[in-house]
Design a protein around this motif. Structure first.
Motif, short mmCIF file in Angstrom:
data_model
loop_
_atom_site.label_atom_id
_atom_site.label_comp_id
_atom_site.label_asym_id
_atom_site.label_seq_id
_atom_site.Cartn_x
_atom_site.Cartn_y
_atom_site.Cartn_z
N PRO A 146 0.82 -1.22 0.00
CA PRO A 146 0.00 0.00 0.00
C PRO A 146 0.85 1.27 0.00
O PRO A 146 0.44 2.29 -0.59
N ILE A 147 2.01 1.21 0.64
CA ILE A 147 2.90 2.38 0.66
C ILE A 147 3.50 2.59 -0.73
O ILE A 147 3.60 3.73 -1.21
N LYS A 148 3.86 1.49 -1.40
CA LYS A 148 4.37 1.62 -2.77
C LYS A 148 3.31 2.18 -3.71
O LYS A 148 3.64 2.91 -4.65
N ALA A 149 2.04 1.84 -3.47
CA ALA A 149 0.97 2.40 -4.29
C ALA A 149 0.92 3.92 -4.14
O ALA A 149 0.71 4.65 -5.11
N GLN A 152 3.52 11.78 9.74
CA GLN A 152 3.84 10.37 9.48
C GLN A 152 3.56 10.00 8.03
O GLN A 152 4.33 9.25 7.40
N LEU A 153 2.49 10.53 7.47
CA LEU A 153 2.18 10.25 6.07
C LEU A 153 3.22 10.86 5.14
O LEU A 153 3.57 10.27 4.11
N ASP A 154 3.73 12.05 5.49
CA ASP A 154 4.82 12.65 4.72
C ASP A 154 6.03 11.73 4.72
O ASP A 154 6.71 11.56 3.68
N LEU A 155 6.33 11.13 5.87
CA LEU A 155 7.50 10.26 5.96
C LEU A 155 7.28 8.94 5.23
O LEU A 155 8.21 8.40 4.63
N PHE A 156 6.05 8.41 5.25
CA PHE A 156 5.78 7.23 4.44
C PHE A 156 6.09 7.51 2.97
O PHE A 156 6.67 6.67 2.26
N TYR A 157 5.71 8.69 2.51
CA TYR A 157 5.96 9.05 1.12
C TYR A 157 7.45 9.25 0.86
O TYR A 157 7.99 8.82 -0.17
N ASP A 158 8.13 9.87 1.81
CA ASP A 158 9.56 10.15 1.62
C ASP A 158 10.40 8.88 1.69
O ASP A 158 11.52 8.86 1.19
N TYR A 159 9.86 7.82 2.27
CA TYR A 159 10.63 6.57 2.35
C TYR A 159 11.05 6.08 0.96
O TYR A 159 12.05 5.37 0.83
#
Length: 307
Positions: free
Chosen positions: A156-159, A216-223
């Motif tokens: 889901p994060i890759k999506a 946290q959502l910003d960091l999920f994207y920045d991962y």
């Protein structure tokens, strides 16, 4: 006749290692950190994961502080560090690495072993790539550096990485719930009585602060920015051959053991231990991990040997 009864052990009390809790402004942001041990001793830098803070190292710090100068910072938005408004503050792994690097400079830490876990890995990798000469070695606990380590949990994060859509972003808010936080601490653990519920109470209270979800959502994207660094990082491993101990919870759904084995390709002398636990291995396997860590530092890292 009155007799005095005492054990021999009571004649000499065990040494208690004091942890200090400090905060310092780095580039205008107050960074909280825990510090213990001799300030002139070899440095061990502890870099925490998501969604916790230096709190995850509260038991490890005194177990190392008799010999080593132990430092454990909180990233902005975590623990006791500042949580600046994301409108004017970049919540990225690059920025976190710069702030931790600034903290190390402020404290005069010129050489260090880094303990990297989860988010601590991309923070630590960036510092290592910037200052390879300063890194004495690594302790890796469920910290990824290879494509093989990103399995089903990450779909889901890759999506979200792929489309950047708000719907994909909002779908990830399930990862910020109490249910998921408890899951991170308990999944893959054989004996839940070893896990203190204080962990998820502490972490969730901080996650639930107004505005923290978007951080946290910003960091999920920045991962996503970590993956292009992997080839550079692996080349660094091959060139510098830093001493490395891997103590990995093999039942971790987030960072499965698939991500532990590839280190052996680039570091033939890596010491690898797969432990029968999950994501936050220190919570229930500290009794196994601490002797491994102390032995590694004393026997495998130049300058960290026991006198």
């Amino acid at each position: 006749m009155t007799r005095s009864v005492h054990s021999v052990a009571s004649d000499k009390a065990p040494t208690f290692q004091v942890t200090h809790h400090r905060s310092v402004a780095i580039d205008g942001t107050n960074v909280f950190y825990r510090e213990a041990g001799p300030t002139d001793g070899p440095v061990v830098l502890l870099l925490h994961g998501f969604p916790t803070s230096s709190h995850m190292f509260r038991n490890l710090i005194p177990a190392l502080a008799d010999r080593y100068h132990v430092l454990a910072p909180d990233y902005p938005g975590y623990g006791q560090s500042d949580m600046p408004d994301r409108a004017g503050f970049a919540y990225t792994f690059d920025h976190f690495a710069d702030l931790v690097d600034g903290l190390l400079d402020r404290l005069g830490a010129e050489r260090y072993v880094m303990y990297v876990m989860d988010y601590g890995a991309p923070v630590g990798w960036r510092i290592a790539l910037k200052h390879p000469e300063r890194v004495a070695g690594f302790i890796v606990q469920n910290g990824n550096a290879y494509d093989e380590g990103l399995k089903e949990f990450w779909d889901p994060i890759k999506a979200y990485w792929a489309d950047g859509a708000d719907a994909s972003r909002q779908a990830l808010t399930t990862l910020l719930t109490l249910e998921t936080t408890i899951f991170q601490y308990t999944d893959g653990v054989a004996d839940r009585t070893r896990i203190s519920p204080d962990n998820w109470v502490h972490d969730q209270a901080l996650l639930d602060r107004p505005g923290n979800n978007d951080i946290q959502l910003d960091l999920f994207y920045d991962y996503r920015t970590n993956l292009p660094l992997y080839p550079r990082l692996q080349a660094y491993f091959r060139e510098f051959q830093p001493p490395m101990l891997i103590v990995w919870g093999k039942n971790d759904y987030i960072f499965p053991a698939d991500g532990a084995y590839p280190y052996e390709r680039d570091l033939p002398d890596v010491e690898l231990h797969l432990l029968d636990t999950g994501h936050f291995a220190l919570e229930d396997k500290a009794d196994e991990m601490i002797p491994l860590i102390r032995n590694f530092l004393a026997q495998k890292v130049p300058g960290y040997e026991v006198a």
